[in-house]
Design an enzyme around this catalytic site. Structure first.
Site, mmCIF file in Angstrom:
data_model
loop_
_atom_site.group_PDB
_atom_site.id
_atom_site.type_symbol
_atom_site.label_atom_id
_atom_site.label_comp_id
_atom_site.label_asym_id
_atom_site.label_seq_id
_atom_site.Cartn_x
_atom_site.Cartn_y
_atom_site.Cartn_z
ATOM 1 N N ARG A 107 20.141 34.464 81.164
ATOM 2 C CA ARG A 107 19.570 33.839 83.261
ATOM 3 C C ARG A 107 19.884 35.274 83.331
ATOM 4 O O ARG A 107 20.616 35.933 83.448
ATOM 5 C CB ARG A 107 20.248 32.204 83.483
ATOM 6 C CG ARG A 107 20.150 32.411 84.920
ATOM 7 C CD ARG A 107 21.097 31.822 85.130
ATOM 8 N NE ARG A 107 20.589 30.448 85.005
ATOM 9 C CZ ARG A 107 20.465 29.762 85.879
ATOM 10 N NH1 ARG A 107 21.379 29.458 86.564
ATOM 11 N NH2 ARG A 107 20.139 28.332 85.214
ATOM 12 N N HIS A 134 11.484 28.502 84.168
ATOM 13 C CA HIS A 134 12.589 27.948 83.561
ATOM 14 C C HIS A 134 12.618 26.660 82.914
ATOM 15 O O HIS A 134 12.364 25.643 82.432
ATOM 16 C CB HIS A 134 13.534 26.950 84.744
ATOM 17 C CG HIS A 134 15.130 27.001 84.862
ATOM 18 N ND1 HIS A 134 15.757 27.063 83.984
ATOM 19 C CD2 HIS A 134 15.917 26.214 85.669
ATOM 20 C CE1 HIS A 134 16.695 26.605 83.641
ATOM 21 N NE2 HIS A 134 16.833 26.254 84.979
ATOM 22 N N GLN A 137 14.699 24.138 81.969
ATOM 23 C CA GLN A 137 15.230 22.550 82.218
ATOM 24 C C GLN A 137 13.889 21.762 82.242
ATOM 25 O O GLN A 137 14.484 20.485 82.569
ATOM 26 C CB GLN A 137 15.331 23.522 83.879
ATOM 27 C CG GLN A 137 14.972 22.222 84.691
ATOM 28 C CD GLN A 137 16.694 21.407 85.357
ATOM 29 O OE1 GLN A 137 17.169 22.218 85.004
ATOM 30 N NE2 GLN A 137 16.331 20.296 85.579
ATOM 31 N N ASP A 229 12.795 21.372 94.494
ATOM 32 C CA ASP A 229 13.585 22.745 94.482
ATOM 33 C C ASP A 229 13.838 23.431 96.007
ATOM 34 O O ASP A 229 12.924 23.331 96.721
ATOM 35 C CB ASP A 229 13.245 23.656 93.515
ATOM 36 C CG ASP A 229 13.796 24.373 92.620
ATOM 37 O OD1 ASP A 229 15.349 24.481 93.158
ATOM 38 O OD2 ASP A 229 13.915 25.183 92.323
ATOM 39 N N CYS A 269 16.377 19.993 90.235
ATOM 40 C CA CYS A 269 17.110 20.361 89.097
ATOM 41 C C CYS A 269 18.326 20.390 89.608
ATOM 42 O O CYS A 269 18.970 20.782 88.602
ATOM 43 C CB CYS A 269 15.855 22.002 88.452
ATOM 44 S SG CYS A 269 15.955 22.871 90.333
ATOM 45 N N ARG A 297 19.567 17.667 80.772
ATOM 46 C CA ARG A 297 20.381 18.554 80.377
ATOM 47 C C ARG A 297 20.592 19.440 79.067
ATOM 48 O O ARG A 297 20.578 20.747 77.781
ATOM 49 C CB ARG A 297 20.623 20.449 81.718
ATOM 50 C CG ARG A 297 20.055 20.392 82.975
ATOM 51 C CD ARG A 297 18.629 21.118 82.425
ATOM 52 N NE ARG A 297 19.038 22.014 81.717
ATOM 53 C CZ ARG A 297 19.292 23.612 82.388
ATOM 54 N NH1 ARG A 297 19.530 23.267 84.084
ATOM 55 N NH2 ARG A 297 19.032 24.469 81.585
HETATM 56 N N1 NVA Z 1 14.725 28.028 91.959
HETATM 57 C C1 NVA Z 1 16.371 27.983 91.810
HETATM 58 C C2 NVA Z 1 16.358 26.959 91.029
HETATM 59 C C3 NVA Z 1 18.144 26.952 90.268
HETATM 60 C C4 NVA Z 1 18.276 26.356 89.096
HETATM 61 C C5 NVA Z 1 16.713 29.509 91.562
HETATM 62 O O1 NVA Z 1 16.140 30.079 90.928
HETATM 63 O O2 NVA Z 1 17.717 29.654 92.068
HETATM 64 N N1 CP Z 2 19.159 22.831 86.849
HETATM 65 C C1 CP Z 2 19.761 24.536 87.048
HETATM 66 O O1 CP Z 2 19.805 25.542 85.951
HETATM 67 O O2 CP Z 2 21.339 24.775 87.198
HETATM 68 P P1 CP Z 2 22.334 25.706 87.079
HETATM 69 O O3 CP Z 2 21.602 26.492 87.819
HETATM 70 O O4 CP Z 2 23.266 25.062 87.601
HETATM 71 O O5 CP Z 2 22.986 26.026 85.860
#
Ligand code: NVA
Ligand code: CP
Length: 319
Positions: A107, A134, A137, A229, A269, A297
């Protein structure tokens, strides 16, 4: 379920509709197995490294628990505690980790960095979220929709909000699974053009709809799934104030959702910001399926791990 053996999951560009359906099906099987306490060890003795340059609740826990349930082990590797944080090249890190680990989940910020890692690694590399995509997800989301609607084909998803990593992964996934995807963003926050073009190409082949608009009402009209989101993704914190201003009018609330199908489901998400991208009455109301989605998930991640990392013999004996 072996088509992805040894492969990476960086985004959905290289996957076919059948590959995606296979992954969702494997997630269903693994969920059933877990619910009935059927034990198997598809990843016995295997180790996953999990590199996190950004925060996480769901991704970290589902991957770690998923590895344990598959008979393997996971290592939590915060990026700032690795030597990459002090300038060791990604290429060296990838080659070193390939000597210890059976798979890596990353990540981070730039998609480019995950692709660079994958180029030098000779173990499967899984994208656990980048600024651009992502995919993990979305596999959980597809499973959740299948469970609630009984099908994916012909389902219309309205994604209202930022043209971000989630919007991009939706655009990549939906047409390949025969779903319609509509994305409504404020001007200036549209998804990347190449992703939209690719989605439209697949939509023509599949006979599905891809709509990118600045009009949330148009996007949500008659939708089966209403998805949103955060307006301020990880990495966007510096723009928070201006973003909140620009996204005014894009909140998913009861007034907007009145235009969706009467039996629509609301998805997010998570993490969510009540009063920003979604009103409390919607996210905490009867249409919301956010916790089923979060649970899935785990099952979807296990499917990705098993599909990419399991030995051929493991499937023969266990499933
Ligand atoms: N769009 C958000 C998703 C978090 C799971 C981010 O990238 O922070
Ligand atoms: N939806 C998601 O990826 O959650 P986290 O950021 O908590 O991993």
């Amino acid at each position: 379920h072996r088509v992805m053996a040894g492969k990476d999951l960086l985004h959905f560009s290289d996957l076919s509709g059948d590959d995606l359906r296979n992954l969702v099906h494997l997630a269903e099987l693994l969920k059933e197995a877990q619910k009935s306490r059927f034990t198997h060890t598809l990843l016995a003795g295997k180790t996953l490294g999990m590199i996190f340059d950004k925060s996480s609740t769901r991704t970290r826990i589902s991957f770690e628990v998923g590895m344990l349930q598959l008979g393997g082990h996971a290592l939590f590797l915060p990026g700032n505690m690795l030597q990459t944080g002090r300038g060791e090249p990604i290429s060296d890190t990838a080659q070193v980790m390939s000597r210890y680990l059976d798979g890596v989940m990353i990540r981070t910020f730039r998609q480019k960095d995950v692709e660079e890692f994958a180029k030098y690694a000779d173990i499967p590399v899984i994208n656990g979220l980048t600024d651009e995509f992502h995919p993990c997800q979305l596999l959980a989301d597809a499973l959740t929709i299948l469970e609630h609607k009984g099908r994916l084909e012909g389902i219309t998803v309205a994604f209202i909000g930022d043209g971000n990593n989630l919007a991009h992964s939706w655009l990549q996934l939906a047409p390949k699974l025969g779903m319609n995807i509509r994305v409504a963003t404020p001007p200036g926050y549209q998804p990347m053009q190449w992703v939209v073009e690719e989605a439209k190409l697949h939509a023509v082949q599949q006979g599905t709809e891809v709509l990118v608009t600045t009009d949330p009402e148009r996007a949500i009209e008659g939708a089966d799934v209403v998805y949103t989101d955060t307006w301020v993704s990880m990495g966007d914190e510096g723009e928070a104030e201006e973003r909140l201003k620009h996204f005014e009018g894009y909140q998913v609330n009861e007034k907007l959702c009145a235009l969706a199908k009467p039996d629509y489901v609301f998805m997010h998400c998570l993490p969510a910001h009540r009063g920003e991208e979604v009103s409390p009455d919607v996210i905490d109301g009867p249409h919301s399926i956010i916790f089923d989605q979060a649970e899935n998930r785990l099952h979807a991640q296990k499917a990705v791990l098993a599909a990419t990392m399991a030995d051929a013999s493991a499937f023969g004996e266990d499933m």
